[in-house]
Design an enzyme around this catalytic site. Structure first.
Site, mmCIF file in Angstrom:
data_model
loop_
_atom_site.group_PDB
_atom_site.id
_atom_site.type_symbol
_atom_site.label_atom_id
_atom_site.label_comp_id
_atom_site.label_asym_id
_atom_site.label_seq_id
_atom_site.Cartn_x
_atom_site.Cartn_y
_atom_site.Cartn_z
ATOM 1 N N LYS A 186 0.653 -1.386 0.403
ATOM 2 C CA LYS A 186 0.016 0.135 0.345
ATOM 3 C C LYS A 186 0.844 1.177 0.223
ATOM 4 O O LYS A 186 2.403 1.192 0.463
ATOM 5 C CB LYS A 186 -0.241 0.154 1.095
ATOM 6 C CG LYS A 186 -1.971 -1.261 1.013
ATOM 7 C CD LYS A 186 -2.810 -1.479 -0.357
ATOM 8 C CE LYS A 186 -4.198 -1.501 0.098
ATOM 9 N NZ LYS A 186 -3.921 -3.435 -0.044
HETATM 10 C C1 LIG Z 1 -5.532 -3.815 1.001
HETATM 11 C C2 LIG Z 1 -6.766 -3.502 0.793
HETATM 12 C C3 LIG Z 1 -7.582 -3.957 2.209
HETATM 13 C C4 LIG Z 1 -7.427 -5.077 3.095
HETATM 14 O O1 LIG Z 1 -5.591 -4.830 3.631
HETATM 15 P P1 LIG Z 1 -5.103 -6.081 4.367
HETATM 16 O O2 LIG Z 1 -4.010 -4.355 5.548
HETATM 17 O O3 LIG Z 1 -4.073 -5.912 3.478
HETATM 18 O O4 LIG Z 1 -5.834 -6.412 5.184
HETATM 19 C C5 LIG Z 1 -8.816 -4.328 2.542
HETATM 20 N N1 LIG Z 1 -9.857 -3.051 0.926
HETATM 21 C C6 LIG Z 1 -8.425 -2.982 -0.051
HETATM 22 C C7 LIG Z 1 -9.955 -2.405 -1.649
HETATM 23 C C8 LIG Z 1 -7.185 -3.403 -0.356
HETATM 24 O O5 LIG Z 1 -6.894 -3.275 -1.375
#
Ligand SMILES: *Cc1c(COP(=O)(O)O)cnc(C)c1O
Length: 400
Positions: A186
């Site tokens: 992210k």
């Molecule tokens: C990455 C993501 C998540 C989940 O996040 P994690 O930290 O990987 O559990 C939820 N929603 C979206 C749209 C994502 O891209």
């Protein structure tokens, strides 16, 4: 796109401040921690950055969704509406809390289509989760207005759009709460981690207690260990090292977005030479976090023709129709109702009756749109050489 590209001395310094105390736990150890509360500091700084009152750090973006749904009182018997183009985590959280995910089409924003949302609201709808996919805004103001008319809370899945805004106001602050992910890919990362933000103190207090076994978080005789509980909870606590990394990454977020915007402008300019190309609709271009560049071709066939030329020039783009992580028709385990439980939960009721069934043909408009969409992820650091290679490839594709 990912914050790991710019790990530096700042992250090391923050981490060392934690290791110097030896306290990795976000609570307790009063004397030993010498006033170092990194998770708490990260929560306060993140909420302030977004222009809201409360932040609740948790172990992941998936858990952030689950904790938010729990605090909103969502559970078995309820329906939660989200979009058919998202990461699987959004609906995993809905199923995990016992509720039933209902999927909408996406429109030219590549996010929730408000017209389809209105059609999918029933008397059982207890929450709406628009997702700000690929760095940019859902039509959140329209969605919130529809939800208000029906008295339904809105939870914004902002996992992919940290730092994005509409007219200066941060995504995640339009609904009742907003969730974020800091996983390894992210925009800003703590390795694993998540955050929920809200302006509602009572909602925050419920999330804070729920994520820590229900402990009431008031000062009790006997300190930690002496708490009462208003309800059952679970353990979703973030640890101090993650909080420390988050503080350092947050300080770099706006500069990461600025760097991505420059690259995106260059890519858009090159792609605009392709005959018939249209760009993804942005609710507010200035508020885009520019982690991705998305454009539409005239048809699926045109899209494949263009992407073939791009691939031949070492610049193949993503078509999410081929991607098994993010698009409804490719979620075979959801469509088949695959689960590890012997009872078949959450797809079967205790006793064996089917409680959830999904039609693979549910979202024809999204399938049509996604089939002619190409996407480039935008790194924070893009070399001049690579950018020149991409723009040259797009120039070749314009002749295809
Ligand atoms: C990455 C993501 C998540 C989940 O996040 P994690 O930290 O990987 O559990 C939820 N929603 C979206 C749209 C994502 O891209």
């Amino acid at each position: 796109m990912p914050g790991y590209e710019i790990f530096g001395e700042e992250e090391k310094k923050e981490i060392m401040a934690v290791l110097d105390t030896g306290v990795l736990f976000r609570y307790e150890f009063g004397a030993q921690r010498k006033g170092v509360y990194k998770v708490l500091e990260f929560e306060k700084k993140f909420a302030a950055y977004c222009g809201t009152s409360y932040g609740q750090a948790v172990t992941s973006g998936t858990v952030a969704l689950k904790v938010a749904l729990a605090a909103l009182g969502v559970g078995p018997g309820d329906e939660v509406i989200t979009q058919g183009f998202t990461f699987v985590a959004t609906w995993e959280a809905i199923l995990d809390i016992g509720a039933i995910p209902v999927f909408t089409e996406v429109d030219a924003t590549l996010n929730m289509d408000p017209v389809d949302l209105e059609k999918k609201i029933t008397e059982r709808t207890r929450c709406i989760i628009p997702v700000h996919m690929l760095g940019a805004q859902a039509r959140i103001q329209e969605i919130v207005a529809i939800a208000k008319r029906h008295g339904i809370p809105v939870l914004e899945d902002t996992a992919q759009a940290t730092g994005a805004r509409i007219n200066g106001r941060h995504l995640g602050t339009f609904g009742d709460c907003g969730t974020f992910s800091f996983d390894a890919v992210k925009t800003m990362t703590t390795g694993e981690g998540g955050m929920i933000i809200t302006a509602n103190e009572e909602l925050w207090r419920t999330m804070s207690e729920y994520h820590d076994h229900g402990h009431d978080h008031v000062v009790n005789p006997g300190a930690r260990g002496g708490e009462g509980r208003r309800f059952i909870g679970f353990n979703y606590r973030m640890m101090e090292i993650q909080g420390a990394i988050g503080i350092a990454q947050l300080a770099k977020l706006d500069s990461m977005i600025e760097a991505q915007k420059k690259t995106k402008t260059a890519l858009k300019e090159a792609a605009s030479a392709i005959p018939g190309v249209k760009f993804r609709e942005l609710v507010d271009e200035a508020g885009d976090s520019a982690t991705f560049c998305c454009f539409f071709l005239e048809s699926g066939e045109h899209c494949q023709r263009v992407n073939k030329v791009l691939a031949e020039n070492n610049a193949g783009a993503i078509n999410f129709g081929d991607n098994t992580w993010h698009f409804y028709p490719r979620w075979e385990h959801l469509l088949a109702g695959s689960t590890v439980t012997k009872s078949g939960w959450p797809f079967l009721e205790p006793g064996g009756r089917r409680r959830i069934m999904y039609d693979p043909e549910l979202l024809p408009a999204s399938v049509e749109l996604i089939s002619r969409t190409l996407v480039y992820p935008i790194p924070v650091k893009m070399t001049e050489e690579r950018l020149a290679e991409l723009t040259a490839a797009l120039g070749q594709a314009a002749k295809a």
